[in-house]
Each structure stands twice: as structure tokens, then as C-alpha cells.
Design a protein around this motif. Structure first.
Motif, PDB file in Angstrom:
ATOM      1  N   THR A 111      15.261  -4.842 -14.266  1.00  0.00           N
ATOM      2  CA  THR A 111      14.673  -3.865 -13.354  1.00  0.00           C
ATOM      3  C   THR A 111      14.122  -2.709 -14.164  1.00  0.00           C
ATOM      4  OG1 THR A 111      16.194  -4.469 -11.624  1.00  0.00           O
ATOM      5  CG2 THR A 111      15.159  -2.336 -11.427  1.00  0.00           C
ATOM      6  N   ARG A 112      12.896  -2.329 -13.859  1.00  0.00           N
ATOM      7  CA  ARG A 112      12.220  -1.241 -14.530  1.00  0.00           C
ATOM      8  C   ARG A 112      11.960  -0.157 -13.504  1.00  0.00           C
ATOM      9  NH1 ARG A 112       8.230  -4.532 -16.269  1.00  0.00           N
ATOM     10  NH2 ARG A 112       9.049  -5.363 -18.170  1.00  0.00           N
ATOM     11  N   SER A 113      12.331   1.068 -13.797  1.00  0.00           N
ATOM     12  CA  SER A 113      12.065   2.170 -12.882  1.00  0.00           C
ATOM     13  C   SER A 113      11.082   3.130 -13.525  1.00  0.00           C
ATOM     14  CB  SER A 113      13.349   2.913 -12.548  1.00  0.00           C
ATOM     15  OG  SER A 113      14.211   2.089 -11.832  1.00  0.00           O
ATOM     16  N   PRO A 114      10.105   3.583 -12.761  1.00  0.00           N
ATOM     17  CA  PRO A 114       9.164   4.563 -13.310  1.00  0.00           C
ATOM     18  C   PRO A 114       9.859   5.893 -13.567  1.00  0.00           C
ATOM     19  CG  PRO A 114       8.492   3.831 -11.110  1.00  0.00           C
ATOM     20  CD  PRO A 114       9.804   3.209 -11.401  1.00  0.00           C
ATOM     21  N   PRO A 115       9.321   6.697 -14.479  1.00  0.00           N
ATOM     22  CA  PRO A 115       9.858   8.042 -14.684  1.00  0.00           C
ATOM     23  C   PRO A 115       9.788   8.841 -13.376  1.00  0.00           C
ATOM     24  CG  PRO A 115       8.348   7.464 -16.444  1.00  0.00           C
ATOM     25  CD  PRO A 115       8.235   6.391 -15.398  1.00  0.00           C
ATOM     26  N   PRO A 116      10.688   9.790 -13.176  1.00  0.00           N
ATOM     27  CA  PRO A 116      10.735  10.542 -11.914  1.00  0.00           C
ATOM     28  C   PRO A 116       9.422  11.226 -11.536  1.00  0.00           C
ATOM     29  CG  PRO A 116      12.718  10.937 -13.184  1.00  0.00           C
ATOM     30  CD  PRO A 116      11.794  10.133 -14.060  1.00  0.00           C
ATOM     31  N   PHE A 117       8.678  11.745 -12.505  1.00  0.00           N
ATOM     32  CA  PHE A 117       7.435  12.424 -12.143  1.00  0.00           C
ATOM     33  C   PHE A 117       6.416  11.455 -11.553  1.00  0.00           C
ATOM     34  CE2 PHE A 117       6.321  11.198 -16.488  1.00  0.00           C
ATOM     35  CZ  PHE A 117       4.960  10.931 -16.438  1.00  0.00           C
ATOM     36  N   ILE A 118       6.430  10.202 -11.972  1.00  0.00           N
ATOM     37  CA  ILE A 118       5.521   9.208 -11.388  1.00  0.00           C
ATOM     38  C   ILE A 118       5.977   8.860  -9.976  1.00  0.00           C
ATOM     39  CG2 ILE A 118       4.669   6.836 -11.549  1.00  0.00           C
ATOM     40  CD1 ILE A 118       4.723   7.145 -14.579  1.00  0.00           C
ATOM     41  N   THR A 119       7.266   8.635  -9.804  1.00  0.00           N
ATOM     42  CA  THR A 119       7.804   8.326  -8.484  1.00  0.00           C
ATOM     43  C   THR A 119       7.473   9.422  -7.481  1.00  0.00           C
ATOM     44  OG1 THR A 119       9.631   7.145  -9.539  1.00  0.00           O
ATOM     45  CG2 THR A 119       9.918   7.739  -7.232  1.00  0.00           C
ATOM     46  N   VAL A 144       3.665   9.475  -6.665  1.00  0.00           N
ATOM     47  CA  VAL A 144       3.244   8.342  -5.836  1.00  0.00           C
ATOM     48  C   VAL A 144       3.735   8.509  -4.403  1.00  0.00           C
ATOM     49  CG1 VAL A 144       3.465   5.846  -5.493  1.00  0.00           C
ATOM     50  CG2 VAL A 144       2.949   6.761  -7.761  1.00  0.00           C
ATOM     51  N   PHE A 145       4.977   8.951  -4.194  1.00  0.00           N
ATOM     52  CA  PHE A 145       5.471   9.176  -2.832  1.00  0.00           C
ATOM     53  C   PHE A 145       4.628  10.216  -2.107  1.00  0.00           C
ATOM     54  CE2 PHE A 145      10.017   7.617  -3.767  1.00  0.00           C
ATOM     55  CZ  PHE A 145       9.755   6.387  -3.180  1.00  0.00           C
ATOM     56  N   GLN A 146       4.241  11.292  -2.792  1.00  0.00           N
ATOM     57  CA  GLN A 146       3.401  12.316  -2.166  1.00  0.00           C
ATOM     58  C   GLN A 146       2.029  11.755  -1.797  1.00  0.00           C
ATOM     59  OE1 GLN A 146       3.433  15.345  -5.174  1.00  0.00           O
ATOM     60  NE2 GLN A 146       5.324  16.272  -4.437  1.00  0.00           N
ATOM     61  N   ASP A 198      -3.826   4.708   3.866  1.00  0.00           N
ATOM     62  CA  ASP A 198      -4.655   3.519   3.650  1.00  0.00           C
ATOM     63  C   ASP A 198      -4.567   2.963   2.235  1.00  0.00           C
ATOM     64  OD1 ASP A 198      -5.551   3.359   6.268  1.00  0.00           O
ATOM     65  OD2 ASP A 198      -7.173   4.782   5.889  1.00  0.00           O
ATOM     66  N   ILE A 199      -3.750   3.556   1.392  1.00  0.00           N
ATOM     67  CA  ILE A 199      -3.572   3.023   0.040  1.00  0.00           C
ATOM     68  C   ILE A 199      -2.773   1.729   0.138  1.00  0.00           C
ATOM     69  CG2 ILE A 199      -2.461   3.409  -2.197  1.00  0.00           C
ATOM     70  CD1 ILE A 199      -3.176   6.361  -1.901  1.00  0.00           C
ATOM     71  N   ARG A 200      -3.277   0.694  -0.532  1.00  0.00           N
ATOM     72  CA  ARG A 200      -2.623  -0.619  -0.488  1.00  0.00           C
ATOM     73  C   ARG A 200      -1.613  -0.805  -1.614  1.00  0.00           C
ATOM     74  NH1 ARG A 200      -7.847  -1.112   0.710  1.00  0.00           N
ATOM     75  NH2 ARG A 200      -8.489  -1.954  -1.295  1.00  0.00           N
ATOM     76  N   SER A 201      -1.888  -0.236  -2.800  1.00  0.00           N
ATOM     77  CA  SER A 201      -0.946  -0.320  -3.914  1.00  0.00           C
ATOM     78  C   SER A 201      -1.297   0.736  -4.949  1.00  0.00           C
ATOM     79  CB  SER A 201      -0.958  -1.721  -4.555  1.00  0.00           C
ATOM     80  OG  SER A 201      -2.210  -2.008  -5.122  1.00  0.00           O
ATOM     81  N   VAL A 202      -0.299   1.043  -5.805  1.00  0.00           N
ATOM     82  CA  VAL A 202      -0.481   1.996  -6.895  1.00  0.00           C
ATOM     83  C   VAL A 202       0.109   1.367  -8.150  1.00  0.00           C
ATOM     84  CG1 VAL A 202      -0.006   4.316  -7.786  1.00  0.00           C
ATOM     85  CG2 VAL A 202      -0.295   3.963  -5.315  1.00  0.00           C
ATOM     86  N   TRP A 203      -0.661   1.399  -9.233  1.00  0.00           N
ATOM     87  CA  TRP A 203      -0.273   0.811 -10.518  1.00  0.00           C
ATOM     88  C   TRP A 203      -0.201   1.884 -11.586  1.00  0.00           C
ATOM     89  CZ3 TRP A 203       0.430  -4.521 -11.370  1.00  0.00           C
ATOM     90  CH2 TRP A 203       0.169  -5.322 -10.252  1.00  0.00           C
ATOM     91  N   SER A 204       0.729   1.749 -12.495  1.00  0.00           N
ATOM     92  CA  SER A 204       0.847   2.579 -13.686  1.00  0.00           C
ATOM     93  C   SER A 204       0.089   1.878 -14.805  1.00  0.00           C
ATOM     94  CB  SER A 204       2.323   2.729 -14.054  1.00  0.00           C
ATOM     95  OG  SER A 204       2.456   3.362 -15.297  1.00  0.00           O
ATOM     96  N   LEU A 205      -0.814   2.604 -15.463  1.00  0.00           N
ATOM     97  CA  LEU A 205      -1.699   2.014 -16.474  1.00  0.00           C
ATOM     98  C   LEU A 205      -1.331   2.424 -17.893  1.00  0.00           C
ATOM     99  CD1 LEU A 205      -5.189   2.632 -14.820  1.00  0.00           C
ATOM    100  CD2 LEU A 205      -3.792   0.570 -14.712  1.00  0.00           C
ATOM    101  N   PHE A 233       1.848  -1.756 -14.587  1.00  0.00           N
ATOM    102  CA  PHE A 233       3.022  -2.069 -13.775  1.00  0.00           C
ATOM    103  C   PHE A 233       2.765  -1.621 -12.343  1.00  0.00           C
ATOM    104  CE2 PHE A 233       5.371  -1.133 -17.889  1.00  0.00           C
ATOM    105  CZ  PHE A 233       5.649  -2.455 -18.164  1.00  0.00           C
ATOM    106  N   LEU A 234       3.150  -2.426 -11.381  1.00  0.00           N
ATOM    107  CA  LEU A 234       3.086  -2.039  -9.976  1.00  0.00           C
ATOM    108  C   LEU A 234       4.156  -0.987  -9.721  1.00  0.00           C
ATOM    109  CD1 LEU A 234       1.916  -2.562  -7.117  1.00  0.00           C
ATOM    110  CD2 LEU A 234       3.772  -4.225  -6.825  1.00  0.00           C
ATOM    111  N   VAL A 235       3.755   0.135  -9.123  1.00  0.00           N
ATOM    112  CA  VAL A 235       4.694   1.200  -8.799  1.00  0.00           C
ATOM    113  C   VAL A 235       5.034   1.167  -7.313  1.00  0.00           C
ATOM    114  CG1 VAL A 235       5.077   3.700  -8.799  1.00  0.00           C
ATOM    115  CG2 VAL A 235       3.782   2.645 -10.654  1.00  0.00           C
ATOM    116  N   TRP A 236       4.032   0.952  -6.472  1.00  0.00           N
ATOM    117  CA  TRP A 236       4.233   0.942  -5.020  1.00  0.00           C
ATOM    118  C   TRP A 236       3.225  -0.005  -4.399  1.00  0.00           C
ATOM    119  CZ3 TRP A 236       1.070   1.936  -0.903  1.00  0.00           C
ATOM    120  CH2 TRP A 236       1.690   2.073   0.342  1.00  0.00           C
ATOM    121  N   GLN A 237       3.661  -0.705  -3.341  1.00  0.00           N
ATOM    122  CA  GLN A 237       2.763  -1.595  -2.611  1.00  0.00           C
ATOM    123  C   GLN A 237       3.067  -1.500  -1.130  1.00  0.00           C
ATOM    124  OE1 GLN A 237       2.785  -5.620  -3.988  1.00  0.00           O
ATOM    125  NE2 GLN A 237       0.926  -6.116  -2.877  1.00  0.00           N
ATOM    126  N   GLN A 238       2.017  -1.442  -0.349  1.00  0.00           N
ATOM    127  CA  GLN A 238       2.147  -1.446   1.100  1.00  0.00           C
ATOM    128  C   GLN A 238       2.775  -2.764   1.541  1.00  0.00           C
ATOM    129  OE1 GLN A 238      -1.451  -2.071   3.612  1.00  0.00           O
ATOM    130  NE2 GLN A 238      -1.172   0.120   4.002  1.00  0.00           N
TER     131      GLN A 238
END
Length: 147
Positions: free
Chosen positions: A10-18, A21-23, A30-37, A136-141
Motif C-alpha cells: 500500500t502506497r499513501s500520498p504525502p499529506p499535502f497531496i491528499t 486533492v480532497f479540496q 466533475d473530476i473523474r480522477s487525479v494522478w500524481s506525476l 500514481f492514481l491518487v483519487w478516482q470517482q
């Protein structure tokens, strides 16, 4: 917001990314997904700033993100794919635009993708090299999201 890697770890993003992305997804439904590049293929999460993120949405969402100054962060840079291929920066302004096809974007697992990035070759005047990068995928609808 944890991500299961192909290896089962399991990989968790750093807190500032989390937090960012939540905000973002709370304001732009309408965002379908968010990726870390911009990860090296063998690396885990990095903490460079601004950290590049890529959201899959549409042109209206991009326009809304650009106007939502309260979402803009010095810790992240956000690009938005507006039509399944073309992307533009939401912030910082005029940072980057391009095409996933030109990047040779390939999603290899549900939570990982690879792409090629053009960079200036060090020591060679005017030479450009292609560098393989990981996302890496961070969030997906999810299908249960009510819209």
C-alpha cells in the motif's frame, strides 16, 4: 486515500497531496480522477514542490479551477485533461499544456501509468531527450458517487 500497488503493497500520498486533492474534488464534482506525476519508474512518493498532479475532467472544470484561487497551492501544480487527450495547466498559470498521446500515456494497472516526458539533455546544447516517468492514481470517482 491509499493506493494498492501491483505488488500488493500500500502506497499513501504525502499529506499535502491528499489535502489538496480532497479540496479540489469537493469543489469540482466533475473530476473523474487525479494522478500524481513525475515519479521515476522505481521510486515511491516524492515530496518535490510544486508536485505535479493531473486531473481528468472537462474544459468547464478547468475554467472553474483556474478561477478558484482558494484551491491554488504553491505545493502543487495542477493540469487538467479536458477531452481525453489535451491537457492544460489550472495553476500555476502558463506552466504547461500538451497531449497524452504525445506523452505516450499508458495506464498499466488500475493505479499506475507510464508516460514519456521531453527534457533538455544536460551538457548537449539544444538536445532533447525523452524520459520515462511514472504516475500514481491518487483519487478516482466511483460509480456510487451521486452527481
Amino acid at each position: 486515500m491509499a493506493i494498492s500497488a501491483a505488488s500488493g503493497a500500500t502506497r499513501s500520498p504525502p499529506p499535502f497531496i491528499t489535502a489538496t486533492v480532497f479540496q479540489i474534488v469537493a469543489v469540482c464534482l466533475d473530476i473523474r480522477s487525479v494522478w500524481s506525476l513525475d515519479h521515476d519508474p522505481g521510486d515511491a512518493w516524492m515530496t518535490q514542490e510544486p508536485h505535479p498532479l493531473l486531473a481528468f475532467a472537462d474544459a468547464a472544470t478547468l475554467a472553474r479551477l483556474r478561477k478558484s484561487d482558494e484551491l491554488h497551492s504553491n505545493e502543487t501544480a495542477l493540469m487538467v485533461v479536458v477531452d481525453g487527450d489535451h491537457f492544460e495547466s489550472a495553476w500555476p498559470p502558463d506552466r504547461l499544456s500538451g497531449s497524452l498521446a504525445r506523452w505516450a500515456w499508458r495506464q498499466t494497472t488500475p493505479d499506475e501509468a507510464y508516460y514519456d516526458e521531453a527534457r533538455w539533455a544536460s551538457g548537449e546544447r539544444g538536445a532533447i531527450m525523452r524520459v520515462r516517468r511514472k504516475a500514481f492514481l491518487v483519487w478516482q470517482q466511483t460509480s456510487t458517487d451521486s452527481r
